[in-house]
Design a protein around this motif. Structure first.
Motif, mmCIF file in Angstrom:
data_model
loop_
_atom_site.group_PDB
_atom_site.id
_atom_site.type_symbol
_atom_site.label_atom_id
_atom_site.label_comp_id
_atom_site.label_asym_id
_atom_site.label_seq_id
_atom_site.Cartn_x
_atom_site.Cartn_y
_atom_site.Cartn_z
ATOM 1 N N ARG A 1 -4.159 6.165 8.295
ATOM 2 C CA ARG A 1 -5.180 7.100 8.807
ATOM 3 C C ARG A 1 -4.812 7.577 10.216
ATOM 4 O O ARG A 1 -4.906 8.766 10.532
ATOM 5 N N LYS A 2 -4.419 6.632 11.070
ATOM 6 C CA LYS A 2 -4.051 6.964 12.454
ATOM 7 C C LYS A 2 -2.854 7.922 12.478
ATOM 8 O O LYS A 2 -2.862 8.917 13.206
ATOM 9 N N LEU A 3 -1.842 7.624 11.676
ATOM 10 C CA LEU A 3 -0.649 8.469 11.596
ATOM 11 C C LEU A 3 -1.016 9.898 11.208
ATOM 12 O O LEU A 3 -0.586 10.866 11.842
ATOM 13 N N LEU A 4 -1.823 10.041 10.171
ATOM 14 C CA LEU A 4 -2.157 11.377 9.675
ATOM 15 C C LEU A 4 -3.126 12.117 10.592
ATOM 16 O O LEU A 4 -3.127 13.347 10.614
ATOM 17 N N ALA A 5 -3.912 11.392 11.355
ATOM 18 C CA ALA A 5 -4.820 12.032 12.305
ATOM 19 C C ALA A 5 -4.073 12.470 13.571
ATOM 20 O O ALA A 5 -4.289 13.568 14.081
ATOM 21 N N TYR B 1 1.206 0.126 15.624
ATOM 22 C CA TYR B 1 -0.121 -0.403 15.306
ATOM 23 C C TYR B 1 -0.001 -1.911 15.138
ATOM 24 O O TYR B 1 0.967 -2.389 14.548
ATOM 25 N N GLU B 2 -0.941 -2.631 15.679
ATOM 26 C CA GLU B 2 -0.933 -4.102 15.563
ATOM 27 C C GLU B 2 -2.057 -4.553 14.642
ATOM 28 O O GLU B 2 -3.202 -4.141 14.825
ATOM 29 N N VAL B 3 -1.714 -5.386 13.688
ATOM 30 C CA VAL B 3 -2.720 -6.023 12.831
ATOM 31 C C VAL B 3 -2.894 -7.436 13.364
ATOM 32 O O VAL B 3 -1.950 -8.214 13.412
ATOM 33 N N CYS C 1 8.827 -3.668 1.098
ATOM 34 C CA CYS C 1 8.826 -3.809 -0.352
ATOM 35 C C CYS C 1 9.033 -2.489 -1.100
ATOM 36 O O CYS C 1 9.785 -2.430 -2.049
ATOM 37 N N HIS C 2 8.346 -1.452 -0.710
ATOM 38 C CA HIS C 2 8.378 -0.166 -1.407
ATOM 39 C C HIS C 2 8.422 0.932 -0.361
ATOM 40 O O HIS C 2 8.209 0.674 0.826
ATOM 41 N N THR C 3 8.675 2.156 -0.780
ATOM 42 C CA THR C 3 8.710 3.289 0.135
ATOM 43 C C THR C 3 7.814 4.381 -0.412
ATOM 44 O O THR C 3 7.901 4.732 -1.587
ATOM 45 N N ALA C 4 6.961 4.920 0.459
ATOM 46 C CA ALA C 4 6.078 6.022 0.078
ATOM 47 C C ALA C 4 6.339 7.195 1.010
ATOM 48 O O ALA C 4 6.862 7.025 2.120
ATOM 49 N N THR C 5 5.971 8.372 0.552
ATOM 50 C CA THR C 5 6.021 9.557 1.397
ATOM 51 C C THR C 5 4.655 10.228 1.364
ATOM 52 O O THR C 5 3.992 10.272 0.326
ATOM 53 N N VAL C 6 4.240 10.739 2.533
ATOM 54 C CA VAL C 6 2.975 11.461 2.643
ATOM 55 C C VAL C 6 3.072 12.408 3.832
ATOM 56 O O VAL C 6 3.491 12.006 4.923
ATOM 57 N N GLU C 7 2.769 13.654 3.599
ATOM 58 C CA GLU C 7 2.733 14.684 4.642
ATOM 59 C C GLU C 7 3.975 14.685 5.536
ATOM 60 O O GLU C 7 3.883 14.842 6.754
ATOM 61 N N GLY C 8 5.142 14.485 4.941
ATOM 62 C CA GLY C 8 6.388 14.538 5.691
ATOM 63 C C GLY C 8 6.812 13.242 6.353
ATOM 64 O O GLY C 8 7.849 13.190 7.011
ATOM 65 N N TYR C 9 6.017 12.204 6.225
ATOM 66 C CA TYR C 9 6.338 10.886 6.788
ATOM 67 C C TYR C 9 6.731 9.924 5.679
ATOM 68 O O TYR C 9 6.293 10.079 4.541
ATOM 69 N N PHE C 10 7.504 8.886 6.019
ATOM 70 C CA PHE C 10 7.693 7.786 5.078
ATOM 71 C C PHE C 10 6.812 6.627 5.515
ATOM 72 O O PHE C 10 6.480 6.474 6.690
ATOM 73 N N LEU C 11 6.413 5.834 4.549
ATOM 74 C CA LEU C 11 5.681 4.589 4.782
ATOM 75 C C LEU C 11 6.467 3.522 4.043
ATOM 76 O O LEU C 11 6.562 3.582 2.817
ATOM 77 N N ASP C 12 7.049 2.595 4.763
ATOM 78 C CA ASP C 12 7.874 1.592 4.113
ATOM 79 C C ASP C 12 7.198 0.230 4.212
ATOM 80 O O ASP C 12 6.868 -0.235 5.304
ATOM 81 N N GLY C 13 6.974 -0.374 3.076
ATOM 82 C CA GLY C 13 6.344 -1.682 3.037
ATOM 83 C C GLY C 13 4.829 -1.588 3.030
ATOM 84 O O GLY C 13 4.238 -0.548 2.754
ATOM 85 N N HIS C 14 4.201 -2.695 3.364
ATOM 86 C CA HIS C 14 2.747 -2.843 3.235
ATOM 87 C C HIS C 14 1.998 -2.313 4.457
ATOM 88 O O HIS C 14 1.281 -3.051 5.143
ATOM 89 N N VAL C 15 2.160 -1.019 4.711
ATOM 90 C CA VAL C 15 1.490 -0.355 5.831
ATOM 91 C C VAL C 15 -0.013 -0.318 5.549
ATOM 92 O O VAL C 15 -0.428 0.140 4.484
ATOM 93 N N PRO C 16 -0.845 -0.807 6.492
ATOM 94 C CA PRO C 16 -2.289 -0.838 6.240
ATOM 95 C C PRO C 16 -2.934 0.547 6.300
ATOM 96 O O PRO C 16 -2.406 1.467 6.941
ATOM 97 N N LEU C 17 -4.066 0.666 5.635
ATOM 98 C CA LEU C 17 -4.795 1.934 5.595
ATOM 99 C C LEU C 17 -5.094 2.466 6.990
ATOM 100 O O LEU C 17 -4.976 3.671 7.238
ATOM 101 N N GLU C 18 -5.491 1.597 7.905
ATOM 102 C CA GLU C 18 -5.840 2.031 9.258
ATOM 103 C C GLU C 18 -4.655 2.711 9.945
ATOM 104 O O GLU C 18 -4.829 3.709 10.638
#
Length: 155
Positions: free
Chosen positions: A100-104, A149-151, A80-97
């Motif tokens: 967190r895992k990606l950034l850790a 990651y599996e939801v 649905c949407h695209t976000a960027t954080v710390e050099g990564y993209f997050l596309d769509g409804h990526v869950p918080l967990e």
């Protein structure tokens, strides 16, 4: 006397290192979310990221395909949407967990994607019985995709 100075210096250095480390950990990550100006689920997803402590900037755009292309999101995994954080993209409804895992873990990937708009995903009802995969998109020209990651339903 030299021993006491040495010990005090060592303790002081350790204190400074711990203080800097905690200050860095307490600094919220900046996140930019590119979204359709009329999309409500994108705003719900953004609010969840803010509640988690991210410093969120929302950018309304009518050119989401251009944004996705700019960050290298493969067409087959677009959300649905695209976000960027710390050099990564997050596309769509990526869950918080998964975020967190990606950034850790800081894996060598371009970003994460949740294709489409899965019912029950973050921003789409946040249903504990939701089931979908979060995909990692590799860096490089091939943009290989794998499950990161599996939801799955709680229980």
């Amino acid at each position: 006397m030299k021993r006491r100075v040495f010990l005090c210096t060592g303790i002081g250095a350790a204190f400074v290192a711990l203080t800097v480390s905690k200050a860095k950990a307490a600094t919220p990550s900046a996140m930019t979310i590119y979204k359709d100006p009329n999309c409500g689920c994108c705003n719900l997803w953004a609010k969840s990221m803010e509640a988690e402590g991210f410093k969120v900037e929302r950018v309304d755009t009518d050119d989401l395909p251009g944004i996705k292309k700019r960050f290298g999101v493969p067409a087959g995994v677009e959300g649905c949407h695209t976000a960027t954080v710390e050099g990564y993209f997050l596309d769509g409804h990526v869950p918080l967990e998964a975020v967190r895992k990606l950034l850790a873990e800081k894996p060598v990937v371009a970003g994460l994607a949740v294709p489409g708009m899965p019912a029950g995903s973050l921003g789409m009802g946040n249903d504990p019985s939701a089931s979908y995969d979060v995909l990692a998109v590799a860096k490089g020209p091939d943009r290989k995709v794998s499950v990161y990651y599996e939801v799955r339903p709680a229980g």
